[in-house]
Motif scaffolding. Sequence first.
Motif, PDB file in Angstrom:
ATOM      1  N   TYR A  91       0.833  -1.195   0.000  1.00  0.00           N
ATOM      2  CA  TYR A  91       0.000   0.000   0.000  1.00  0.00           C
ATOM      3  C   TYR A  91       0.871   1.249   0.000  1.00  0.00           C
ATOM      4  N   ARG A 138       0.546   5.861  -1.261  1.00  0.00           N
ATOM      5  CA  ARG A 138      -0.243   6.886  -1.935  1.00  0.00           C
ATOM      6  C   ARG A 138      -0.291   6.635  -3.447  1.00  0.00           C
ATOM      7  N   ARG A 139      -1.262   7.291  -4.107  1.00  0.00           N
ATOM      8  CA  ARG A 139      -1.420   7.144  -5.553  1.00  0.00           C
ATOM      9  C   ARG A 139      -0.172   7.633  -6.284  1.00  0.00           C
ATOM     10  N   ARG A 140       0.092   7.058  -7.434  1.00  0.00           N
ATOM     11  CA  ARG A 140       1.168   7.436  -8.360  1.00  0.00           C
ATOM     12  C   ARG A 140       2.560   7.033  -7.889  1.00  0.00           C
ATOM     13  N   GLU A 194      -6.118  -2.254  -5.913  1.00  0.00           N
ATOM     14  CA  GLU A 194      -7.156  -1.353  -5.378  1.00  0.00           C
ATOM     15  C   GLU A 194      -8.189  -2.159  -4.577  1.00  0.00           C
ATOM     16  N   SER A 229      -4.295   1.974  -2.754  1.00  0.00           N
ATOM     17  CA  SER A 229      -3.738   3.320  -2.749  1.00  0.00           C
ATOM     18  C   SER A 229      -4.455   4.259  -1.797  1.00  0.00           C
ATOM     19  N   GLU A 246      -4.561  17.811  -8.460  1.00  0.00           N
ATOM     20  CA  GLU A 246      -4.128  16.554  -7.856  1.00  0.00           C
ATOM     21  C   GLU A 246      -4.268  16.509  -6.336  1.00  0.00           C
ATOM     22  N   LEU A 301      -6.496  13.833  -4.139  1.00  0.00           N
ATOM     23  CA  LEU A 301      -5.914  12.953  -3.128  1.00  0.00           C
ATOM     24  C   LEU A 301      -6.661  13.062  -1.807  1.00  0.00           C
ATOM     25  N   ASN A 361     -10.294  11.515  -1.657  1.00  0.00           N
ATOM     26  CA  ASN A 361     -10.359  10.062  -1.550  1.00  0.00           C
ATOM     27  C   ASN A 361      -9.996   9.540  -0.168  1.00  0.00           C
TER      28      ASN A 361
END
Length: 455
Positions: A16, A18-20, A98, A133, A220, A224, A227
Amino acid sequence: MEREYARTGSSFVVIYGRRRVGKTALINQFIQNKRALYYLATQEPELQNLQSFQGILADFLDNDLLRNARIERWEDLFRELARVCTADRERTVIVIDEFQYLGKANPAYPSIFQRVWDTILKDANVMLILCGSLISLMRDQVLTEDSPLYGRRTAQIRLQQIPFEHYHEFFPGYSMREMVERYAVTGGVPKYIELFEDQPDIYRAITENVLKKDSFLYGEPTFLLQNEVKDIGSYYALMRVIAGGAERPGEIASRFGMKQTSISKYLKTLINLDILARETPVTERNPEKSKRSLYKICDNFIAFWFTFVPPNLSYLETGRVEAVERRIRQNFVDAHVARVYETVCQERLWDLADEVPLPFIPERVGRWWSGSHEIDACAVSNTDRRAIWGECKFWKNPVGENVLRELEEKVASVPEAAHLDNTLAIFSISGFTGRLRDAARNRDDIILIDDSWTA
């Protein structure tokens, strides 16, 4: 991951972050040349996810009967997969990316998956990878003691951003100054780095990738936060306050318009999301209990965005991008890059302190401050009774003897330094004057780190 793949019996790995940050890319690299089933969960209702998984599984097993069957239970799908894996005796990697969306669609899904693991997959010679994420949901659904899946995992990876020490691999031929400027915007997030790779002018790259309303990174941070938290307005306002220079809890609360005790939950949430960091002076023996704490945005891109985008939002929304770019050109280094350079230097102290002529391992690395005095990059070992005290200068001109004198005065004001073997370090992005170099050559307690180089 290779170690988990090679272990005897089934393994259960949680990835796991954060995104990206590159979780899916890491997994795809790992499963190359392996027998692997990859499924990307979506934010659709559970039934649609089950049907999609059924189609992916049918293709994986090349089973037309399964493809056309009416199946309403996850257990039935995983039981068929486990049966084939056991019969073939070939280790299979099962990836559910996910994963948190399945638990979001059905809060009971972690309990369902607990049964799947305990009664079906655990003895099926598989390597299960659950990836997510949304950090808060992954904790709640998989990692915390309250989760039905708690205690099942055999390994976990919280994937972090790429450290600056590897940044040059993305920008060969760039100077240290150019890399720090880019790192101050992209941080170590691979997707962000890719956007800046082919654009030599940092300010034009910022305009194209951040400031334009249709650019990839324009909204962005808002996305973040949306979510991860419910009260996005409060978190957004809090981030603006901290980006605006408030670091102490009392000052943050005052500007935020809330009691200091009331902001604790917001600060804690942002720390858990790797967005915020709590700092205490490097000399504190019990930092967890220290009341001398400061808070800073530790994600470089989010710190940059909250420093420059919200204050100029009216200009950006009306398309006056060039005016905002001019403002950034004027304030980019002093308002943002110089502080990022300090964190880069702090990271390097771990390596510097482990090399001759400083053979000691730091117990703490960070900043020191008291009143109006601050030392940018420090490493302390109370066990070895040694310390490095460093200044970091992201200047246009070479650093001179005046900085050394100022650093000596600051170290003299540190009570703990009187009991330590002290070394002074000066980091400079523009090199040093001849007189400072001469002074350093005549002393064995001074280290000059010249960052005016090109990779």
